[in-house]
Every structure is written in C-alpha cells, then in structure tokens.
Design an enzyme around this catalytic site. Structure first.
Site, PDB file in Angstrom:
ATOM      1  N   ALA A 129     -28.361  -2.976   5.556  1.00  0.00           N
ATOM      2  CA  ALA A 129     -28.279  -1.512   5.626  1.00  0.00           C
ATOM      3  C   ALA A 129     -26.832  -1.105   5.890  1.00  0.00           C
ATOM      4  O   ALA A 129     -26.212  -1.573   6.838  1.00  0.00           O
ATOM      5  CB  ALA A 129     -29.182  -0.989   6.736  1.00  0.00           C
ATOM      6  N   GLU A 130     -26.316  -0.227   5.056  1.00  0.00           N
ATOM      7  CA  GLU A 130     -24.960   0.290   5.229  1.00  0.00           C
ATOM      8  C   GLU A 130     -25.012   1.648   5.916  1.00  0.00           C
ATOM      9  O   GLU A 130     -25.968   2.395   5.754  1.00  0.00           O
ATOM     10  CB  GLU A 130     -24.282   0.455   3.870  1.00  0.00           C
ATOM     11  CG  GLU A 130     -24.112  -0.837   3.109  1.00  0.00           C
ATOM     12  CD  GLU A 130     -23.468  -0.635   1.758  1.00  0.00           C
ATOM     13  OE1 GLU A 130     -23.680   0.431   1.134  1.00  0.00           O
ATOM     14  OE2 GLU A 130     -22.760  -1.550   1.305  1.00  0.00           O
TER      15      GLU A 130
END
Length: 111
Positions: free
Chosen positions: A38-39
């Site tokens: 997840a960014e």
C-alpha cells in the site's frame, strides 16, 4: 508484487468504495501469490485498517518522510538493533529513516 495506489489508500478511511477497492486488490494479489504494497499511508487509522485487511507491506509519510541518502546507513543500523528484539512479523512496513514507525503493521507503539 502488487502496489495499491495512494489515491485509494489515502481515502479508504472515509470512502467505502475505496476501502472495498483496497480490500479487493489485497485479496487478488494474495490469490495470485503476490505481495501487496500500500502506497501513501499517512495516518494510524489507515495503517491499522491495512493490517486488518492483510496487506503485506506499506509505505508513506506515516512511516517516514523523505530523507537524504546519507541518513540511510544510520537508519539501517538502528533497524538492525531493533531486529534483535522479538517483534511480531505479520507484515513489514516500507519506510526510510524517520519517525521510528518502521515496524510490523500490527505493532503501533514506539519501540
């Protein structure tokens, strides 16, 4: 590796559709045998929700602000010292030198 764009991650705490998209990407990635990343993790709530969803890795300002390359060696040495202590290993966090939040997703207290 499957990266989840920050535009979905950032709004997942307030937008049920984005949360559903994030959960679906995590499940799809795992079904394909891929690691999910997840960014754009910028707060504790998102950090906790990603952990509950089973996300493997995360990166973003909540973990560390950008730092000069010269600080990476020191950060690695600090992480090595931290790794010698027992810590749950459900999921890794991707972060650089910064605020000390570089640890497993399920751990939120400062070491």
């Amino acid at each position: 590796e499957v990266k989840i764009d920050r535009s979905f991650v950032f709004r997942m705490a307030t937008d049920v559709n984005d949360a559903t998209i994030v959960q679906s990407i995590i499940e799809l990635g795992h079904n394909l045998g891929l690691c999910t990343v997840a960014e754009g993790v910028e707060d504790q709530m998102v950090w906790d929700r990603l952990s509950a969803m089973g996300c493997d890795e995360a990166q973003g300002y909540f973990l560390s602000r950008p730092v000069p390359a010269s600080a990476v060696t020191r950060w690695l040495e600090e992480r090595k010292a931290m790794a010698e202590r027992p810590v749950p290993t459900k999921a890794r966090a991707r972060g650089g030198p910064g605020n000390g939040r570089e640890r497993d997703l399920e751990v939120t207290a400062a070491n």
